[in-house]
Design a protein around this motif. Structure first.
Motif, PDB file in Angstrom:
ATOM      1  N   LEU A   7       1.382  35.319  36.750  1.00 56.91           N
ATOM      2  CA  LEU A   7       2.527  34.616  36.180  1.00 56.91           C
ATOM      3  C   LEU A   7       2.657  34.907  34.693  1.00 56.91           C
ATOM      4  N   GLY A   8       1.547  34.830  33.964  1.00 54.56           N
ATOM      5  CA  GLY A   8       1.593  35.120  32.539  1.00 54.56           C
ATOM      6  C   GLY A   8       1.997  36.540  32.252  1.00 54.56           C
ATOM      7  N   ARG A   9       1.468  37.470  33.035  1.00 53.83           N
ATOM      8  CA  ARG A   9       1.828  38.875  32.858  1.00 53.83           C
ATOM      9  C   ARG A   9       3.320  39.081  33.110  1.00 53.83           C
ATOM     10  N   GLU A  10       3.838  38.394  34.131  1.00 55.13           N
ATOM     11  CA  GLU A  10       5.252  38.526  34.462  1.00 55.13           C
ATOM     12  C   GLU A  10       6.132  38.026  33.321  1.00 55.13           C
ATOM     13  N   TYR A  11       5.770  36.883  32.713  1.00 57.79           N
ATOM     14  CA  TYR A  11       6.581  36.321  31.633  1.00 57.79           C
ATOM     15  C   TYR A  11       6.488  37.124  30.340  1.00 57.79           C
ATOM     16  N   LEU A  12       5.450  37.925  30.208  1.00 62.08           N
ATOM     17  CA  LEU A  12       5.329  38.786  29.033  1.00 62.08           C
ATOM     18  C   LEU A  12       5.858  40.191  29.291  1.00 62.08           C
ATOM     19  N   GLY A  13       6.468  40.385  30.455  1.00 61.89           N
ATOM     20  CA  GLY A  13       7.072  41.676  30.773  1.00 61.89           C
ATOM     21  C   GLY A  13       6.084  42.749  31.154  1.00 61.89           C
ATOM     22  N   GLY A  14       4.867  42.347  31.521  1.00 63.64           N
ATOM     23  CA  GLY A  14       3.847  43.341  31.805  1.00 63.64           C
ATOM     24  C   GLY A  14       3.971  44.001  33.154  1.00 63.64           C
ATOM     25  N   ARG A  15       4.553  43.267  34.144  1.00 65.45           N
ATOM     26  CA  ARG A  15       4.610  43.830  35.489  1.00 65.45           C
ATOM     27  C   ARG A  15       5.612  43.052  36.325  1.00 65.45           C
ATOM     28  N   PRO A  16       6.447  43.744  37.112  1.00 66.98           N
ATOM     29  CA  PRO A  16       7.333  43.029  38.031  1.00 66.98           C
ATOM     30  C   PRO A  16       6.605  42.692  39.322  1.00 66.98           C
ATOM     31  N   TYR A  17       7.055  41.645  39.985  1.00 68.96           N
ATOM     32  CA  TYR A  17       6.469  41.233  41.257  1.00 68.96           C
ATOM     33  C   TYR A  17       7.593  40.997  42.263  1.00 68.96           C
ATOM     34  N   GLY A  18       7.287  41.242  43.532  1.00 66.86           N
ATOM     35  CA  GLY A  18       8.276  41.086  44.585  1.00 66.86           C
ATOM     36  C   GLY A  18       8.953  42.397  44.905  1.00 66.86           C
ATOM     37  N   ASN A  19       9.672  42.401  46.026  1.00 71.42           N
ATOM     38  CA  ASN A  19      10.382  43.597  46.475  1.00 71.42           C
ATOM     39  C   ASN A  19      11.804  43.225  46.888  1.00 71.42           C
ATOM     40  N   GLU A  48     -11.224  37.787  29.752  1.00 72.99           N
ATOM     41  CA  GLU A  48     -10.782  39.094  29.243  1.00 72.99           C
ATOM     42  C   GLU A  48      -9.533  39.576  29.955  1.00 72.99           C
ATOM     43  N   ASP A  49      -9.409  39.292  31.245  1.00 70.31           N
ATOM     44  CA  ASP A  49      -8.215  39.690  31.984  1.00 70.31           C
ATOM     45  C   ASP A  49      -6.970  39.065  31.373  1.00 70.31           C
ATOM     46  N   PHE A  50      -7.057  37.786  31.037  1.00 70.64           N
ATOM     47  CA  PHE A  50      -5.914  37.089  30.447  1.00 70.64           C
ATOM     48  C   PHE A  50      -5.623  37.622  29.046  1.00 70.64           C
ATOM     49  N   GLU A  51      -6.652  37.802  28.244  1.00 69.78           N
ATOM     50  CA  GLU A  51      -6.442  38.293  26.882  1.00 69.78           C
ATOM     51  C   GLU A  51      -5.885  39.708  26.880  1.00 69.78           C
ATOM     52  N   ASN A  52      -6.351  40.550  27.772  1.00 77.33           N
ATOM     53  CA  ASN A  52      -5.843  41.923  27.848  1.00 77.33           C
ATOM     54  C   ASN A  52      -4.386  41.964  28.280  1.00 77.33           C
ATOM     55  N   ALA A  53      -3.931  40.917  28.974  1.00 76.56           N
ATOM     56  CA  ALA A  53      -2.532  40.834  29.381  1.00 76.56           C
ATOM     57  C   ALA A  53      -1.643  40.280  28.268  1.00 76.56           C
TER      58      ALA A  53
END
Length: 303
Positions: free
Chosen positions: A147-159, A186-191
């Motif tokens: 969810l955080g990655r999605e809101y920061l534009g890091g990756r789209p989800y869904g098809n 670290e996963d969260f910080e790297n995102a």
């Protein structure tokens, strides 16, 4: 679009979010990696599931080589993993070793197979906010990396990949017993997610409750906020009260135990206020967490 003007592909009541759209597969384990004490990340190879799942949805996972436990267990999406071109190849779930099923899962190795069906439930709606605040306790951080990655534009989800209004900032307020249980930081910080940690024993970050961190974050007034929350029920209840007092929208992802995950057994019901019928909130009904949730408006939950 439906008659109400809502985009059904992004609406929690769309049939796309229900079990009739779920896929059942036998999938291979790619990795089973420790994240912290008793907490692991399970990486599964399934491009089909990875390309359809959304943040906040979950999978049911069963160990096919064991008759006990017979029933599958629900696990929230942690994140998808992709090739160099961004094409999803599989997905990750996070789990805490607490019972027989997760002890057996811990023992599984690369190349072993598990039975999986999903995506299940409705996830977090792509609602606009300037500052997304994610509040987690225990293993409750697992729905929030994607969810955080999605809101920061890091990756789209869904098809097809859904469009989410970007947030200026995403913060994770994460409470654990002690530093040895803090998993995936670290996963969260790297995102690009700002992480604030509280521990019961003061061994890492703030010595106290994760709700203390939430109040401090809200006091900073970094734009219009939205809260999402997952973890132990008393913590979610406290977060819901704070959100109500501060007049901040809040959604909770419930961790109600499930038996089937597809709405048949009614073992995962929770009390949900019928605010549309009664604005006082005194009228409530039982809703199935697996198909009506697991994400709900915090103001509607009868804790």
């Amino acid at each position: 679009m439906n008659a109400t003007g809502l985009d059904c592909s992004q609406h929690a009541l769309s049939a796309a979010y229900y079990a009739d759209a779920a896929r059942q597969r036998s999938v291979k384990i790619v990795e089973n990696t420790p994240l912290s004490r008793d907490t692991f990340r399970l990486r599964l190879a399934s491009p089909e599931l990875a390309s359809h799942i959304l943040p906040g949805q979950f999978l049911m996972i069963r160990l096919p080589s064991h008759e006990s436990p017979l029933l599958a267990r629900p696990f929230a999406l942690y994140d998808t993993w992709c090739d160099d071109s961004g094409t999803p190849l599989g997905l990750d779930i996070g789990y805490l070793v607490v019972g027989k099923a997760t002890r057996l899962l811990k023992a599984m190795r690369t190349g072993d197979s598990v039975e999986v069906w999903g995506p299940l439930g409705n996830g977090f709606l792509p609602q606009a906010t300037e500052h997304l605040i994610m509040v987690a306790g225990g293993i409750g951080q697992t729905p929030f990396l994607a969810l955080g990655r999605e809101y920061l534009g890091g990756r789209p989800y869904g098809n097809p990949g859904r469009e989410v209004p970007p947030a200026n900032k995403v913060t994770l307020c994460y409470g654990v017993r002690s530093k040895q249980f803090a998993a995936g930081i670290e996963d969260f910080e790297n995102a690009g997610i700002s992480v604030k940690i509280s521990t019961d024993d003061g061994s890492l970050g703030h010595h106290g409750l994760v709700t203390d961190l939430l109040k401090q974050t809200l006091d900073q007034r970094l734009g219009q906020c939205r809260i999402v929350c997952c973890g132990p029920e008393p913590m979610m209840h406290a977060v819901a009260r704070i959100a109500h007092e501060r007049e901040v929208p809040c959604q909770v992802s419930l961790e109600t135990p499930m038996a089937c995950g597809i709405g048949i057994c009614f073992s995962c019901v929770t009390k949900v206020r019928q605010l549309e019928e009664d604005p006082t909130g005194e009228v409530w009904d039982y809703k199935r967490t697996c198909v009506d949730g697991p994400v709900f408006d915090a103001a509607k939950i009868v804790f």
